[in-house]
Design an enzyme around this catalytic site. Structure first.
Site, PDB file in Angstrom:
ATOM      1  N   ASN A  55      37.591  -4.048  43.110  1.00 35.89           N
ATOM      2  CA  ASN A  55      38.879  -4.480  42.566  1.00 35.89           C
ATOM      3  C   ASN A  55      38.884  -4.350  41.050  1.00 35.89           C
ATOM      4  O   ASN A  55      39.859  -3.877  40.451  1.00 35.89           O
ATOM      5  CB  ASN A  55      39.147  -5.948  42.931  1.00 35.89           C
ATOM      6  CG  ASN A  55      39.299  -6.170  44.421  1.00 35.89           C
ATOM      7  OD1 ASN A  55      39.607  -5.253  45.168  1.00 35.89           O
ATOM      8  ND2 ASN A  55      39.087  -7.407  44.848  1.00 35.89           N
ATOM      9  N   GLY A  65      40.613 -13.311  39.498  1.00 40.17           N
ATOM     10  CA  GLY A  65      39.400 -13.243  38.685  1.00 40.17           C
ATOM     11  C   GLY A  65      38.918 -11.820  38.503  1.00 40.17           C
ATOM     12  O   GLY A  65      38.445 -11.439  37.422  1.00 40.17           O
ATOM     13  N   ASP A  66      39.042 -11.012  39.553  1.00 42.78           N
ATOM     14  CA  ASP A  66      38.658  -9.601  39.460  1.00 42.78           C
ATOM     15  C   ASP A  66      39.562  -8.872  38.463  1.00 42.78           C
ATOM     16  O   ASP A  66      39.107  -8.005  37.706  1.00 42.78           O
ATOM     17  CB  ASP A  66      38.767  -8.917  40.828  1.00 42.78           C
ATOM     18  CG  ASP A  66      37.883  -9.564  41.877  1.00 42.78           C
ATOM     19  OD1 ASP A  66      36.882 -10.198  41.491  1.00 42.78           O
ATOM     20  OD2 ASP A  66      38.196  -9.427  43.077  1.00 42.78           O
ATOM     21  N   ALA A  67      40.847  -9.218  38.475  1.00 42.70           N
ATOM     22  CA  ALA A  67      41.802  -8.585  37.561  1.00 42.70           C
ATOM     23  C   ALA A  67      41.521  -8.990  36.118  1.00 42.70           C
ATOM     24  O   ALA A  67      41.591  -8.156  35.207  1.00 42.70           O
ATOM     25  CB  ALA A  67      43.227  -8.956  37.943  1.00 42.70           C
ATOM     26  N   ALA A  92      38.730  -6.986  34.983  1.00 44.45           N
ATOM     27  CA  ALA A  92      39.160  -5.606  34.753  1.00 44.45           C
ATOM     28  C   ALA A  92      39.745  -5.445  33.354  1.00 44.45           C
ATOM     29  O   ALA A  92      39.394  -4.525  32.611  1.00 44.45           O
ATOM     30  CB  ALA A  92      40.196  -5.195  35.800  1.00 44.45           C
TER      31      ALA A  92
END
Length: 326
Positions: free
Chosen positions: A44, A277-279, A282
């Site tokens: 992600n 959280g993944d975003a 990123a």
């Protein structure tokens, strides 16, 4: 809520599936409101970083089965321009994560399957190692600590020896709780460590840190021994509460501590917090690649998270939206 209770699940948690959870995947496949989204925590983040960075900037390594799910992943990644270098397994299916959403909460139940069988030998292949050598930044999802610490350490040593940036995300509270030794063996190579407040609390508990204050926990983590003398920064997100960064300078033995308020998003615009959280990671790591400051990297991370949670699943909208500094 009743479905979560049936499987003894918390409404905002992330766990590895046990035998009694395996029926979930077949059951939700029958639901009319099912949405299939390309997932995998680090994957992600890789897609999100590629969304922000110029075309062909990011390559993702992972392990999948030879099945319809890995085909769907490849299509989803290609939409973002993300290059994938999978290790394929003939007899093991692609991993799956059930994201069970109640209101603004999500309970994640993950069956790692093929993702649990990545080996460092895949990195050693000449056609793959060239990508490692050409990279300037490396990002590891904490879930990989359950799979191949050897692969993480291999990348970490390369980064430390060559002055490259190495970032690790704790990813879930159970990582510091149950994979403490694997985590501790990887930390010396980390220039950046990202976690949310629940993961920070779990780290403190598992490492006998008495304080429950996120700044004190971050200070303890930032100061741990490091493979080289470049600074280490710990980044703790706290949902709608301020993001905290603590940087420890090994040359001066000094801390630099900052808090960054989160830009408020109208709750009516929130569709799905899964992958927020993944975003954030990123936006943060993509900004590091672009040479931005930690402050601006946090701001881009918060922006990326706000964009993603207005979509279903850990994804970003097309046509692309771009970051504008506020």
């Amino acid at each position: 809520a009743e479905y979560l209770k049936k499987y003894n699940l918390k409404d905002n948690d992330a766990i590895l599936a046990e035998p009694n959870h395996m029926a979930i995947y077949d059951e939700i496949m029958q639901k009319e409101d099912l949405i299939l989204v390309a997932g995998g925590a680090a994957q992600n983040t890789a897609r999100g970083a590629q969304y922000i960075l110029p075309e062909n900037s990011v390559v993702y390594f992972g392990s999948v089965g030879k099945d319809v799910y890995s085909q769907k992943l490849e299509v989803a990644n290609s939409q973002y321009g993300l290059l994938t270098k999978y290790q394929y397994h003939e007899e093991i299916p692609t991993g799956k994560c059930a994201a069970l959403i109640t209101g603004h909460n999500r309970s994640l139940v993950t069956d790692l399957a093929a993702a649990n069988h990545f080996t460092p030998q895949h990195l050693d292949l000449p056609e793959n190692w060239k990508f490692v050598e050409n990279a300037t930044h490396y990002y590891i999802g904490g879930f990989h600590l359950t799979v191949s610490v050897d692969a993480i350490v291999k990348l970490g040593k390369h980064a430390a020896e060559n002055g490259k940036v190495f970032t690790l995300n704790l990813s879930a509270p159970f990582i510091p709780q149950f994979f403490k030794d694997a985590l501790d063996s990887s930390v010396p190579y980390c220039d950046f460590i990202i976690a949310n407040e629940s993961e920070a609390a779990a780290y403190a508990e598992s490492h006998d840190i008495a304080s429950k204050d996120v700044v004190e926990i971050a200070k303890a983590l930032a100061k741990l021994p490091k493979a080289n003398d470049s600074p280490r920064t710990v980044v703790f997100t706290q949902g709608t509460e301020p993001t905290v960064t603590v940087t420890y300078n090994f040359k001066t033995s000094e801390y630099e501590i900052h808090e960054y308020p989160v830009h408020v998003l109208d709750s009516a615009k929130i569709v799905d917090t899964n992958g927020a959280g993944d975003a954030f990671a990123a936006g943060f790591v993509a900004s590091l690649v672009q040479g931005k400051s930690i402050a601006e990297s946090v701001d881009v991370g918060q922006w990326a998270a706000s964009v993603s949670i207005q979509q279903v699943g850990p994804s970003f909208p097309f046509p692309k939206v771009t970051y504008e500094k506020k």
